[in-house]
Motif scaffolding. Structure first.
Motif, PDB file in Angstrom:
ATOM      1  N   PHE A  25       0.883  -1.173   0.000  1.00 39.43           N
ATOM      2  CA  PHE A  25       0.000   0.000   0.000  1.00 39.43           C
ATOM      3  C   PHE A  25       0.916   1.217   0.000  1.00 39.43           C
ATOM      4  CE2 PHE A  25      -3.441   2.475   2.534  1.00 39.43           C
ATOM      5  CZ  PHE A  25      -4.098   2.839   1.364  1.00 39.43           C
ATOM      6  N   GLU A  26       0.645   2.132  -0.901  1.00 39.67           N
ATOM      7  CA  GLU A  26       1.536   3.277  -1.088  1.00 39.67           C
ATOM      8  C   GLU A  26       1.462   4.234   0.104  1.00 39.67           C
ATOM      9  OE1 GLU A  26       0.866   5.176  -4.900  1.00 39.67           O
ATOM     10  OE2 GLU A  26       1.889   6.988  -4.207  1.00 39.67           O
ATOM     11  N   THR A  27       2.577   4.874   0.419  1.00 41.37           N
ATOM     12  CA  THR A  27       2.580   5.826   1.530  1.00 41.37           C
ATOM     13  C   THR A  27       1.583   6.958   1.285  1.00 41.37           C
ATOM     14  OG1 THR A  27       4.850   5.240   2.044  1.00 41.37           O
ATOM     15  CG2 THR A  27       4.050   7.318   2.946  1.00 41.37           C
ATOM     16  N   CYS A  28       1.463   7.433   0.053  1.00 45.14           N
ATOM     17  CA  CYS A  28       0.411   8.420  -0.275  1.00 45.14           C
ATOM     18  C   CYS A  28      -0.967   7.863   0.079  1.00 45.14           C
ATOM     19  CB  CYS A  28       0.412   8.763  -1.766  1.00 45.14           C
ATOM     20  SG  CYS A  28       1.679   9.927  -2.280  1.00 45.14           S
ATOM     21  N   GLY A  29      -1.164   6.571  -0.183  1.00 52.47           N
ATOM     22  CA  GLY A  29      -2.443   5.937   0.129  1.00 52.47           C
ATOM     23  C   GLY A  29      -2.704   5.949   1.625  1.00 52.47           C
ATOM     24  N   HIS A  35       9.557   4.614   2.365  1.00 55.84           N
ATOM     25  CA  HIS A  35       9.476   3.797   1.167  1.00 55.84           C
ATOM     26  C   HIS A  35       8.111   3.969   0.515  1.00 55.84           C
ATOM     27  CE1 HIS A  35       8.514  -0.086   3.706  1.00 55.84           C
ATOM     28  NE2 HIS A  35       7.607   0.831   3.852  1.00 55.84           N
ATOM     29  N   TYR A  36       8.023   3.442  -0.693  1.00 56.46           N
ATOM     30  CA  TYR A  36       6.803   3.627  -1.467  1.00 56.46           C
ATOM     31  C   TYR A  36       5.716   2.696  -0.954  1.00 56.46           C
ATOM     32  CZ  TYR A  36       4.293   4.941  -5.792  1.00 56.46           C
ATOM     33  OH  TYR A  36       3.406   5.447  -6.698  1.00 56.46           O
ATOM     34  N   LEU A  37       6.105   1.438  -0.660  1.00 55.03           N
ATOM     35  CA  LEU A  37       5.107   0.411  -0.372  1.00 55.03           C
ATOM     36  C   LEU A  37       5.339  -0.230   0.990  1.00 55.03           C
ATOM     37  CD1 LEU A  37       5.037  -1.397  -3.828  1.00 55.03           C
ATOM     38  CD2 LEU A  37       3.380   0.266  -2.959  1.00 55.03           C
ATOM     39  N   ARG A  84       8.888  10.023  -5.547  1.00 51.57           N
ATOM     40  CA  ARG A  84       8.546  11.440  -5.755  1.00 51.57           C
ATOM     41  C   ARG A  84       7.261  11.903  -5.061  1.00 51.57           C
ATOM     42  NH1 ARG A  84       4.824  13.693  -8.574  1.00 51.57           N
ATOM     43  NH2 ARG A  84       4.260  11.624  -9.306  1.00 51.57           N
ATOM     44  N   CYS A  85       6.142  11.229  -5.329  1.00 60.03           N
ATOM     45  CA  CYS A  85       4.882  11.747  -4.775  1.00 60.03           C
ATOM     46  C   CYS A  85       4.855  11.602  -3.259  1.00 60.03           C
ATOM     47  CB  CYS A  85       3.682  11.062  -5.424  1.00 60.03           C
ATOM     48  SG  CYS A  85       3.722   9.261  -5.362  1.00 60.03           S
ATOM     49  N   CYS A  86       5.196  10.394  -2.761  1.00 65.75           N
ATOM     50  CA  CYS A  86       5.151  10.159  -1.307  1.00 65.75           C
ATOM     51  C   CYS A  86       6.156  11.052  -0.575  1.00 65.75           C
ATOM     52  CB  CYS A  86       5.461   8.708  -0.980  1.00 65.75           C
ATOM     53  SG  CYS A  86       4.510   7.495  -1.899  1.00 65.75           S
ATOM     54  N   GLN A  87       7.290  11.262  -1.201  1.00 63.14           N
ATOM     55  CA  GLN A  87       8.338  12.116  -0.623  1.00 63.14           C
ATOM     56  C   GLN A  87       7.754  13.480  -0.212  1.00 63.14           C
ATOM     57  OE1 GLN A  87      10.924  13.451  -3.718  1.00 63.14           O
ATOM     58  NE2 GLN A  87      12.666  13.895  -2.366  1.00 63.14           N
TER      59      GLN A  87
END
Ligand SMILES: [Zn+2]
Length: 687
Positions: A316-320, A364-366, A399-402
């Motif tokens: 699950f993405e950090t943005c999520g 991390h991303y996921l 990039r986005c989650c950062q």
């Protein structure tokens, strides 16, 4: 959503003494009005809960420490690393909107960065955020457009409206904190411009079309502060032209889901038709029933959800994570339903900390419920995305989650306390904190909340009203808590504090009155039938994961900003030996002595551990890409000896097994098949 969770069907009144009225309700009654804070204005549906102005709540203890780490870490220092956050030549900083970086990254970062400053009252951050906000406010054209001019024709000549949705959130928070008188005219001008756009433009582009509910929220925020009725016509036109989230889920991108699913409930405030609230609950359940069949509160969306990719090893993405939390915080206020606060805590305690390094300088991303190695190698197609997704980095690889991770903890801290229509205050998300707000007849009350929650089960409130004053104090009873008790000034209050309700203590509060809320935590075991009968273990709101030895291997070239791979240094391929008649009895709770550490989310610092019996499953191994093997049908057969293993809170486990196979006995036990090509399931793995 059943009616029972929306409105108070049963009010339990038990007069314990001549002055305290005690009740237990599913949601605050919305019949009264609260003049102290901007709630929904007619004809919008009355708000069961009202957000307090940013700055009213000062978080303490471990939550404050997360925010301080964030200020010193990635979010606080992102302009050192991110080309999108360089002020000079930036299209978001230019009065004519010309320059570089004119998309979502800068607003993503600024929306959490500004709030971080307001919540911590950190003057340096507030000043740095203000520089950007002043520039944005100064960039407005006569027609109302602002910011990067390239966006105005960014979609084949049509405007790309998505980054402005995020920027509106930046401006809203700034106003809540500062009351700056430029803000409301600025937003009115922008929405006047938006109102001149044809309806079909609200259904244009991929991201804007799906996420336009964000703008509807901003429009209601603005309407509540200005009363300009044309705003509601605009909101209706957006709702009617954007992605239809009311009839079901039609897009499977994880971040789109995490913010888009709530749109019908946001629009419910205007439509005042329960079908919209029900649609949001149905969207949530649709996603979670298919892809959220493991603990942690997230779902399998390692970019998009994909049929067949539902094992706990999916990510699950950090943005999520942060967008889902933000949605739950919003839905708590819109519906009054305490279930959303539970869902928010589940993600905040179990998933968000593990998405970040303990110093909050990398992410991390996921994040996966089962994730035994964080190397930088490609995991596609088992993971949807190509490339590095698991190792920790502060850099643009994520990039986005950062940028977007910035709002996770600050928004959470802003929602600890809420105001109620009957001029009361609600302890909604429990954390050590101090709140100062108007209540009752309008005097200010300061409440100190002391707790180590979720690492402690007692929450103590000390009230300091400016003068003795009657008002209701709402205390949320979480879904897992069956035996909550309340004492006022050491006197036990007789009540039936059922889960998923609020205890309401309505009395004349005096200086130093003390309320003790005890939320006894118990072990509970969840069985994930749709994931091969895997089991997970909770203690109160905390999920527990196998403690796996972590070997951190640094890489990257920046001395101050290391990247890390993390490899397992102890075996992880265990199934749990459970007491079949009473699975919860299989675990022993071990509490560490001493105070709760400032950063409890590390394997060594975790204040609570569990001990359990487990057996290795030799066929359960990492695959050739270093991913943990998929779960196979359980209960699993194992001839290995039983061992005592340690479980730690999921949020503290950067490597983890959280959805375990159960070990079976006799005929029921299923033999697992070893994969054809695999690395060892023991310590080591890929290098
Ligand atoms: Zn992201």
């Amino acid at each position: 959503m059943p009616a029972a969770v929306l409105f108070p069907l049963c009010q339990l009144r038990a007069a314990t003494d001549h002055e305290t009225r005690v009740s237990v309700v599913e949601t605050p009654a919305v019949s009264s009005s609260n003049p102290y804070f901007p709630a929904n204005r007619a004809p919008l549906a009355p708000s069961p809960f009202i957000k307090l102005p940013i700055g009213s709540i000062t978080p303490g203890r471990w939550l404050r420490h997360q925010l301080e780490l964030e200020a010193r870490g990635l979010t606080g220092r992102l302009p050192e690393l991110s080309k999108w956050c360089k002020f000079n030549g930036n299209a978001w900083a230019d009065p004519q909107g010309q320059g570089h970086s004119g998309w979502e990254e800068l607003p993503y970062w600024l929306k959490g960065y500004g709030d971080l400053g307001y919540v911590l009252k950190d003057e340096a951050i507030i000043k740095a955020a203000r520089r950007w906000i002043d520039a944005v406010l100064a960039s407005q054209e006569p027609d109302g457009w602002f910011g990067p001019r390239t966006l105005k024709e960014g979609l084949k000549g049509k405007p790309d409206l998505w980054p402005h949705m995020v920027t509106c959130n930046v401006i809203q928070s700034f106003y809540e904190f500062s009351g700056d008188d430029r803000v409301l005219p600025f937003l009115l001008n922008y929405f006047h411009w938006l109102n001149t756009q044809p309806g079909e433009d609200f259904g244009a582009g991929y991201w804007p079309k799906i996420r336009f509910g964000d703008n509807i929220e901003t429009i209601y925020w603005l309407y509540n502060r200005t009363g300009q009725v044309w705003l509601l016509d605009l909101a209706k036109r957006i709702h009617e032209n954007m992605q239809d989230w009311t009839s079901g889920v039609h897009d499977w991108h994880n971040v789109n889901l995490a913010q888009g699913f709530r749109e019908p409930a946001v629009y419910y405030q205007q439509a005042r038709d329960w079908k919209f609230l029900e649609a949001t609950e149905r969207n949530y359940r649709t996603v979670m029933d298919l892809y959220g069949q493991f603990p942690g509160g997230g779902f399998a969306g390692d970019e998009n959800c994909r049929p067949g990719f539902t094992d706990p090893r999916q990510g699950f993405e950090t943005c999520g994570i942060v967008e889902f939390m933000h949605s739950f915080e919003m839905l708590q206020k819109i519906s009054g339903n305490p279930l959303w606060a539970d869902r928010c805590e589940e993600l905040a305690f179990n998933s968000l900390p593990a998405a970040l390094t303990p110093d909050l300088k990398g992410l991390h991303y996921l994040t996966c419920a089962n994730q035994v190695q964080l190397d930088r190698n490609n995991k596609a197609p088992a993971i949807a995305n190509e490339g590095t997704m698991f190792s920790y980095s502060p850099l643009e690889v994520y990039r986005c989650c950062q940028h977007n991770v910035s709002h996770g903890w600050p928004y959470y801290a802003e929602e600890l306390w809420l105001s109620t229509p009957d001029r009361g205050l609600c302890a909604s998300l429990y954390s050590a904190s101090e709140v100062t707000a108007k209540a009752g007849e309008g005097a200010t009350v300061r409440i100190m909340e002391e707790t180590d929650y979720p690492f402690g089960d007692t929450v103590t409130f000390k009230l300091f009203p400016a003068r003795p004053m009657r008002f209701p104090l709402y205390l949320r009873i979480p879904r897992w808590c069956k035996d909550a008790t309340v004492r006022i000034n050491r006197q036990t209050i007789r009540l039936e504090a059922r889960p998923l309700a609020y205890v309401v203590l309505d009395r004349t509060w005096k200086e130093a009155d003390t309320v003790e809320l005890h939320l006894p935590m118990k072990i509970s075991v969840r069985i994930w039938e749709k994931n091969n009968n895997a089991v997970s273990v909770d203690y109160g709101p905390l999920t527990f994961s196998l403690k796996i030895g972590e070997r951190w291997a640094r890489y990257g070239e920046l001395a101050e900003w290391p990247e890390y791979e993390v490899f397992p240094s102890t075996p992880w391929n265990y199934g749990l030996v459970l007491d079949e008649r009473n699975p919860a009895k299989s675990f022993k709770v071990v509490r560490k002595a001493g105070a709760c550490p400032d950063q409890p989310f590390t394997p060594d610092a975790a204040p609570i551990q569990l001990r359990a019996q487990a057996k290795k499953i030799s066929a359960w191994q990492q695959d050739s890409q270093g991913l943990v093997g998929k779960l196979q049908p359980g209960p699993a057969k194992s001839d290995a000896p039983a061992e005592t293993v340690t479980l730690i809170p999921m949020g503290a486990a950067r490597l983890r097994i959280s959805a375990f196979p159960a070990i079976g006995t006799g005929k029921n036990a299923r033999e697992w098949a070893a994969p054809k090509s695999a690395t060892s399931g023991k310590a080591g793995g890929l290098k």
